[in-house]
Design an enzyme around this catalytic site. Structure first.
Site, PDB file in Angstrom:
ATOM      1  N   HIS A 185      34.724   0.359 -23.363  1.00 51.45           N
ATOM      2  CA  HIS A 185      35.698   0.557 -22.938  1.00 51.45           C
ATOM      3  C   HIS A 185      37.081  -0.368 -23.461  1.00 51.45           C
ATOM      4  CE1 HIS A 185      33.103   3.163 -20.612  1.00 51.45           C
ATOM      5  NE2 HIS A 185      32.392   1.988 -20.231  1.00 51.45           N
ATOM      6  N   GLU A 202      36.364  -1.431 -14.289  1.00 50.59           N
ATOM      7  CA  GLU A 202      34.581  -1.902 -15.838  1.00 50.59           C
ATOM      8  C   GLU A 202      35.800  -2.226 -16.724  1.00 50.59           C
ATOM      9  OE1 GLU A 202      30.826  -0.450 -18.355  1.00 50.59           O
ATOM     10  OE2 GLU A 202      32.455   0.977 -16.797  1.00 50.59           O
ATOM     11  N   HIS A 205      28.243  -4.128 -19.685  1.00 46.18           N
ATOM     12  CA  HIS A 205      29.502  -2.681 -19.382  1.00 46.18           C
ATOM     13  C   HIS A 205      28.332  -3.153 -17.600  1.00 46.18           C
ATOM     14  CE1 HIS A 205      29.947   0.703 -22.299  1.00 46.18           C
ATOM     15  NE2 HIS A 205      29.471  -0.052 -23.082  1.00 46.18           N
ATOM     16  N   GLU A 248      23.688  -3.368 -17.925  1.00 44.28           N
ATOM     17  CA  GLU A 248      25.384  -2.716 -17.385  1.00 44.28           C
ATOM     18  C   GLU A 248      25.088  -4.085 -16.180  1.00 44.28           C
ATOM     19  OE1 GLU A 248      26.710   0.055 -17.032  1.00 44.28           O
ATOM     20  OE2 GLU A 248      25.600   1.279 -18.655  1.00 44.28           O
TER      21      GLU A 248
END
Length: 433
Positions: free
Chosen positions: A11, A25, A80, A146
């Site tokens: 992102h 995030e 992430h 993650e």
């Protein structure tokens, strides 16, 4: 040949990624990725790290994989955080859905997964596969991790903690080290045994007396965290980890359970970890009128391979936080007391602050290594050739050399550096990242 790692914080910019509990995030994963990069650069040989982004900017998925492919990366690692409905928590990682578990990609992921879950204090949700763009379009082995659920109260509380983000970064690095047989640099590590930290000096003194009565020598070190003065009891500093662990065991056998070991790399050579903004903010918290020259310490430190943020701490020690209350005056642009021996000899003067910082970094380079001086910048340190080259690879080795007698000169630099790190970490935590 260097192993080429393409490190991808997910992102960024207009794409915040998942959100929850006051966190975004894009901020969490950027901090983790930067910590991964810094550990790799400072502790390992023959690794080249390229990041998709190092600031809060938007980079398309196609840009990320295209850059990694064109660069010829050996591995693509995407960082992430997860989100769901607020009930899920834990860690999981992914490889491309059409790749077998027995492939090289699968083997790399197995190794990294095991190391990450050792460190991250999260529920292990397992190893998974998905048709994610960066996994599908990258030409090299790739993995996406993650690191907790941002909408989970439990995971989010961990994410807010800089020490936890450091642990997550360390877990990824440990995995990369084993997967790619990375070679560690030779570093100068000391192991400090801490027997408690107290807001009350009296309580710290009582702990020292208790240890002394049992034959364990200790002393008090002061440090400032979030503007508060703390008294830390230290029971020795060791170059041998086993010796530190033995002392820790003796202390815990007395029923003192708040004892622990901290490690510190005291090498003068190494990566710059703090940003110029963090350095400037710290010194201005002590002296609002301080010079804003940390950019030079970062720039020259990175070029010469000198820990520029620690050199900045050295300048704060030498100048009393740029108050210039000693024999060296502000107009000299001499931030490290080069050549100063007393009131009758206040040392060398430099034309600009930039030259003064450059001279300091070059002087440290002379002490830290026998290597020839790189030639991008002119030699402005007039005492460079008078240094016993390579005689002080650590800050503590400067005792009696840079400062005479200076028995605790290097330790004082390390103390200020620790205060800078604590100050910066607290600011990050207050900002929710």
């Amino acid at each position: 040949m260097a192993m080429k790692l393409y490190l991808d914080p997910g992102h960024g910019g207009k794409d915040s990624g998942a959100q929850g509990n006051g966190l975004q995030e894009k901020d969490i994963v950027l901090d983790i990725a930067l910590k991964i990069r810094d550990i790799l650069n400072s502790e390992y040989k023959n690794i080249d790290v390229k990041m998709s982004r190092t600031t809060d900017t938007f980079i398309s998925l196609n840009q990320r994989t295209s850059e990694a492919n064109a660069w010829g990366a050996d591995y693509f690692l995407s960082i992430h955080c997860n989100s769901d409905d607020g009930t899920a928590d834990g860690y999981e990682d992914y490889i491309y859905i059409n790749i077998s578990d027995s492939s090289q990609t699968g083997k790399y992921r197995d190794i990294i997964h095991k190391e990450v879950v050792k460190m991250n204090e999260l529920h292990d949700r397992g190893e998974k596969k998905a048709d994610y763009f960066v996994l599908r379009e990258s030409a090299m082995p790739a993995m996406l991790s993650e690191n907790g659920f941002i909408d989970s109260k439990h995971d989010a509380e961990l994410m807010k903690n800089s020490d936890w983000r450091q642990k997550v970064a360390r877990g990824h690095v440990n995995g990369l080290e084993k997967a790619f047989n990375l070679e560690r640099k030779v570093s100068q590590i000391i192991y400090k045994v801490i027997a408690g930290s107290f807001k009350s000096k009296k309580n710290a003194e009582e702990r020292v007396n208790e240890l002394k009565s049992k034959g364990i020598e200790s002393f008090i070190v002061t440090l400032t965290m979030s503007g508060e003065l703390w008294y830390r009891v230290q029971a020795g500093a060791f170059t041998n980890k086993k010796n530190a662990e033995n002392t820790l065991s003796q202390i815990k056998a007395l029923g003192i359970n708040d004892a622990y070991i901290i490690t510190e790399d005291v090498s003068i050579k190494g990566a710059v970890h703090l940003t110029p903004e963090q350095m400037n903010q710290y010194v201005k918290s002590v002296n609002p009128d301080a010079l804003s020259i940390a950019d030079y310490y970062s720039e020259f430190g990175k070029y010469y391979g000198i820990r520029g943020d620690m050199a900045f701490a050295q300048s704060l020690l030498e100048t009393n936080y740029f108050k210039f209350t000693g024999i060296v005056k502000k107009e000299q642009n001499n931030f490290a007391g080069i050549g100063a021996t007393g009131p009758d000899n206040p040392g060398i003067s430099f034309d600009t602050p930039k030259d003064g910082v450059l001279a300091q970094i070059q002087h440290l380079f002379a002490y830290a290594t026998n290597d020839p001086l790189p030639n991008k910048y002119p030699l402005v340190d007039p005492r460079f050739d008078r240094v016993d080259r390579g005689s002080a690879p650590t800050w503590i080795d400067l005792n009696g050399k840079w400062a005479v007698p200076g028995d605790t000169y290097g330790q004082s630099i390390l103390r200020i550096y620790d205060e800078m790190k604590n100050f910066s970490n607290k600011k990050v935590e207050k900002q929710g990242c």
